[in-house]
Design a protein around this motif. Structure first.
Motif, PDB file in Angstrom:
ATOM      1  N   LEU A 114       0.822  -1.215   0.000  1.00  0.00           N
ATOM      2  CA  LEU A 114       0.000   0.000   0.000  1.00  0.00           C
ATOM      3  C   LEU A 114       0.853   1.261   0.000  1.00  0.00           C
ATOM      4  N   VAL A 115       1.995   1.221   0.635  1.00  0.00           N
ATOM      5  CA  VAL A 115       2.900   2.375   0.575  1.00  0.00           C
ATOM      6  C   VAL A 115       3.429   2.558  -0.851  1.00  0.00           C
ATOM      7  N   ASP A 116       3.652   1.470  -1.571  1.00  0.00           N
ATOM      8  CA  ASP A 116       4.014   1.590  -2.988  1.00  0.00           C
ATOM      9  C   ASP A 116       2.919   2.308  -3.768  1.00  0.00           C
ATOM     10  N   VAL A 117       1.668   2.017  -3.434  1.00  0.00           N
ATOM     11  CA  VAL A 117       0.554   2.739  -4.057  1.00  0.00           C
ATOM     12  C   VAL A 117       0.633   4.220  -3.703  1.00  0.00           C
ATOM     13  N   GLY A 118       0.848   4.525  -2.445  1.00  0.00           N
ATOM     14  CA  GLY A 118       0.939   5.913  -2.012  1.00  0.00           C
ATOM     15  C   GLY A 118       2.074   6.667  -2.644  1.00  0.00           C
ATOM     16  N   ARG A 119       3.139   5.980  -2.981  1.00  0.00           N
ATOM     17  CA  ARG A 119       4.289   6.593  -3.656  1.00  0.00           C
ATOM     18  C   ARG A 119       4.062   6.760  -5.151  1.00  0.00           C
ATOM     19  N   GLY A 120       3.005   6.144  -5.674  1.00  0.00           N
ATOM     20  CA  GLY A 120       2.732   6.199  -7.103  1.00  0.00           C
ATOM     21  C   GLY A 120       3.404   5.109  -7.897  1.00  0.00           C
ATOM     22  N   ARG A 121       3.946   4.120  -7.213  1.00  0.00           N
ATOM     23  CA  ARG A 121       4.640   3.034  -7.904  1.00  0.00           C
ATOM     24  C   ARG A 121       3.681   1.931  -8.353  1.00  0.00           C
ATOM     25  N   ARG A 122       2.482   1.900  -7.754  1.00  0.00           N
ATOM     26  CA  ARG A 122       1.466   0.926  -8.112  1.00  0.00           C
ATOM     27  C   ARG A 122       0.141   1.652  -8.254  1.00  0.00           C
ATOM     28  N   ASP A 123      -0.725   1.124  -9.101  1.00  0.00           N
ATOM     29  CA  ASP A 123      -2.066   1.664  -9.238  1.00  0.00           C
ATOM     30  C   ASP A 123      -2.944   1.118  -8.118  1.00  0.00           C
ATOM     31  N   SER A 124      -3.824   1.959  -7.589  1.00  0.00           N
ATOM     32  CA  SER A 124      -4.668   1.530  -6.472  1.00  0.00           C
ATOM     33  C   SER A 124      -5.619   0.405  -6.863  1.00  0.00           C
ATOM     34  N   HIS A 125      -5.916   0.268  -8.156  1.00  0.00           N
ATOM     35  CA  HIS A 125      -6.832  -0.779  -8.605  1.00  0.00           C
ATOM     36  C   HIS A 125      -6.092  -2.029  -9.087  1.00  0.00           C
ATOM     37  N   SER A 126      -4.790  -2.089  -8.819  1.00  0.00           N
ATOM     38  CA  SER A 126      -4.022  -3.279  -9.209  1.00  0.00           C
ATOM     39  C   SER A 126      -4.056  -4.367  -8.143  1.00  0.00           C
ATOM     40  N   ILE A 127      -4.624  -4.058  -6.988  1.00  0.00           N
ATOM     41  CA  ILE A 127      -4.566  -4.985  -5.865  1.00  0.00           C
ATOM     42  C   ILE A 127      -5.320  -6.296  -6.130  1.00  0.00           C
ATOM     43  N   PRO A 128      -6.508  -6.278  -6.762  1.00  0.00           N
ATOM     44  CA  PRO A 128      -7.171  -7.566  -7.036  1.00  0.00           C
ATOM     45  C   PRO A 128      -6.286  -8.522  -7.835  1.00  0.00           C
ATOM     46  N   ALA A 129      -5.542  -8.009  -8.796  1.00  0.00           N
ATOM     47  CA  ALA A 129      -4.650  -8.868  -9.579  1.00  0.00           C
ATOM     48  C   ALA A 129      -3.509  -9.394  -8.712  1.00  0.00           C
ATOM     49  N   THR A 130      -3.041  -8.561  -7.785  1.00  0.00           N
ATOM     50  CA  THR A 130      -1.982  -8.997  -6.865  1.00  0.00           C
ATOM     51  C   THR A 130      -2.479 -10.132  -5.988  1.00  0.00           C
ATOM     52  N   VAL A 131      -3.689 -10.000  -5.461  1.00  0.00           N
ATOM     53  CA  VAL A 131      -4.279 -11.057  -4.638  1.00  0.00           C
ATOM     54  C   VAL A 131      -4.444 -12.337  -5.454  1.00  0.00           C
ATOM     55  N   ALA A 132      -4.967 -12.201  -6.668  1.00  0.00           N
ATOM     56  CA  ALA A 132      -5.259 -13.373  -7.505  1.00  0.00           C
ATOM     57  C   ALA A 132      -4.003 -14.117  -7.927  1.00  0.00           C
ATOM     58  N   ALA A 133      -2.864 -13.440  -7.939  1.00  0.00           N
ATOM     59  CA  ALA A 133      -1.621 -14.073  -8.386  1.00  0.00           C
ATOM     60  C   ALA A 133      -1.182 -15.205  -7.464  1.00  0.00           C
ATOM     61  N   LEU A 134      -1.542 -15.122  -6.189  1.00  0.00           N
ATOM     62  CA  LEU A 134      -1.136 -16.143  -5.205  1.00  0.00           C
ATOM     63  C   LEU A 134       0.372 -16.364  -5.239  1.00  0.00           C
ATOM     64  N   ASP A 135       1.101 -15.275  -5.412  1.00  0.00           N
ATOM     65  CA  ASP A 135       2.558 -15.333  -5.569  1.00  0.00           C
ATOM     66  C   ASP A 135       3.173 -14.185  -4.782  1.00  0.00           C
ATOM     67  N   ARG A 136       4.050 -14.495  -3.851  1.00  0.00           N
ATOM     68  CA  ARG A 136       4.643 -13.472  -2.998  1.00  0.00           C
ATOM     69  C   ARG A 136       5.356 -12.388  -3.804  1.00  0.00           C
ATOM     70  N   SER A 137       5.914 -12.736  -4.956  1.00  0.00           N
ATOM     71  CA  SER A 137       6.643 -11.751  -5.757  1.00  0.00           C
ATOM     72  C   SER A 137       5.718 -10.726  -6.395  1.00  0.00           C
ATOM     73  N   ALA A 138       4.404 -10.990  -6.395  1.00  0.00           N
ATOM     74  CA  ALA A 138       3.463 -10.047  -7.000  1.00  0.00           C
ATOM     75  C   ALA A 138       3.202  -8.840  -6.106  1.00  0.00           C
ATOM     76  N   ALA A 139       3.454  -8.970  -4.807  1.00  0.00           N
ATOM     77  CA  ALA A 139       3.209  -7.880  -3.862  1.00  0.00           C
ATOM     78  C   ALA A 139       4.481  -7.063  -3.651  1.00  0.00           C
ATOM     79  N   GLY A 140       4.352  -6.003  -2.877  1.00  0.00           N
ATOM     80  CA  GLY A 140       5.492  -5.149  -2.603  1.00  0.00           C
ATOM     81  C   GLY A 140       6.412  -5.741  -1.550  1.00  0.00           C
ATOM     82  N   SER A 141       7.465  -5.000  -1.245  1.00  0.00           N
ATOM     83  CA  SER A 141       8.424  -5.461  -0.252  1.00  0.00           C
ATOM     84  C   SER A 141       7.806  -5.414   1.143  1.00  0.00           C
ATOM     85  N   VAL A 142       8.379  -6.157   2.061  1.00  0.00           N
ATOM     86  CA  VAL A 142       7.882  -6.216   3.433  1.00  0.00           C
ATOM     87  C   VAL A 142       8.292  -4.941   4.167  1.00  0.00           C
TER      88      VAL A 142
END
Length: 280
Positions: free
Chosen positions: A232-260
């Motif tokens: 979510l901080v990546d979203v706040g920085r403008g590095r990710r689109d706020s509506h990209s999260i459903p695709a991130t969830v659906a990926a079921l892959d840790r590499s699809a999300a941002g850093s810890v």
């Protein structure tokens, strides 16, 4: 542990048969600990708490916590249960632990509990808070309890993104997969997210710099909250689109999300025991 224990001279610690279940509400600064759960040869919150209680009560104890927190993570609403000698004066026990362990560890309250109450398995929800200091300059007073992010963050975009996480999902993209033995099925990473919301915390002279994320769920898997915060901080920085999260969830892959996100800003805030466990 510099203070002597306050012992109750009426007993020698009590046998297993003369014990009662206790419920402790525990707060701690996790900055200088290697996590909450006990681990060999390193300092942990539970390790210090148990050793202190054993010194006070002069008996071995087996304690259970509502949840484990990683190194550097803090607690305000951690719950611990265990069987204490039934003669124990809980007011004295609380006072003694706080004298010996504060300010790093404090028992906020101590009460006798029902025999079947378990800090972990009776829990129906858990809530965390995560603080971000969003300002070009560091804040030394909040350095141990917040993540310093220099770039301005778009809180509205972060909240839009967070809404896509609400409800029941497989959060594999946001969790470290637990190790399982050979031939055993993988553990489910399905969770029910009940709340995920950012807001600004007004401070005198700095009304916009402290951001707080509040998140609650049926339970959380390892590093789930910090992975969500980092994304979510990546979203706040403008590095990710706020509506990209459903695709991130659906990926079921840790590499699809941002850093810890770092552990410093995370606090186990509250553990709920109302209703039924969602996975019961």
């Amino acid at each position: 542990m510099t203070e002597p224990p306050e012992l109750d001279s009426s007993s020698d610690g009590g046998s297993v048969a003369s014990r009662r279940n206790v419920r402790l509400l525990v707060a701690y600064d996790g900055s200088d600990f290697h996590g909450f759960a006990e681990s060999h040869d390193v300092s942990t919150v539970m390790g210090m708490l148990r050793a202190t209680l054993e010194q006070i009560l002069q008996t071995d104890l087996d304690l259970t916590a509502a949840g484990r927190t990683d190194a550097g993570v803090h607690g305000w609403g951690q719950v611990v249960t265990g069987m204490l000698p039934d003669h124990a004066d809980l007011v004295r026990v609380q006072r003694s632990v706080n004298r010996m362990c504060a300010p790093s560890i404090v028992i906020r309250s101590a009460d006798w509990a029902e025999p079947d109450f378990d800090a972990r398995f009776s829990a129906t929800s858990r809530a965390y808070r995560y603080d971000v200091w969003n300002d070009p300059q560091p804040n030394p007073l909040l350095a141990r309890t917040s993540w310093h992010v220099v770039e301005p963050l778009d809180v509205d975009a972060m909240n839009v993104a967070a809404t896509h996480l609400l409800g029941e999902h497989d959060f594999a993209s946001f969790c470290r997969r637990p190790k399982v033995g050979e031939g055993r099925p993988e553990k489910s990473l399905v969770r029910i997210l009940q709340r995920a919301e950012w807001h600004r915390v007004a401070l005198e002279d700095m009304p916009d710099s402290l951001l707080r994320f509040e998140i609650a769920a049926s339970s959380f898997c390892h590093q789930m909250v910090r992975s969500i915060v980092g994304t979510l901080v990546d979203v706040g920085r403008g590095r990710r689109d706020s509506h990209s999260i459903p695709a991130t969830v659906a990926a079921l892959d840790r590499s699809a999300a941002g850093s810890v996100a770092p552990p410093t800003g995370l606090v186990l805030w509250h553990v709920g025991y109302d209703g039924r466990r969602w996975d019961a």
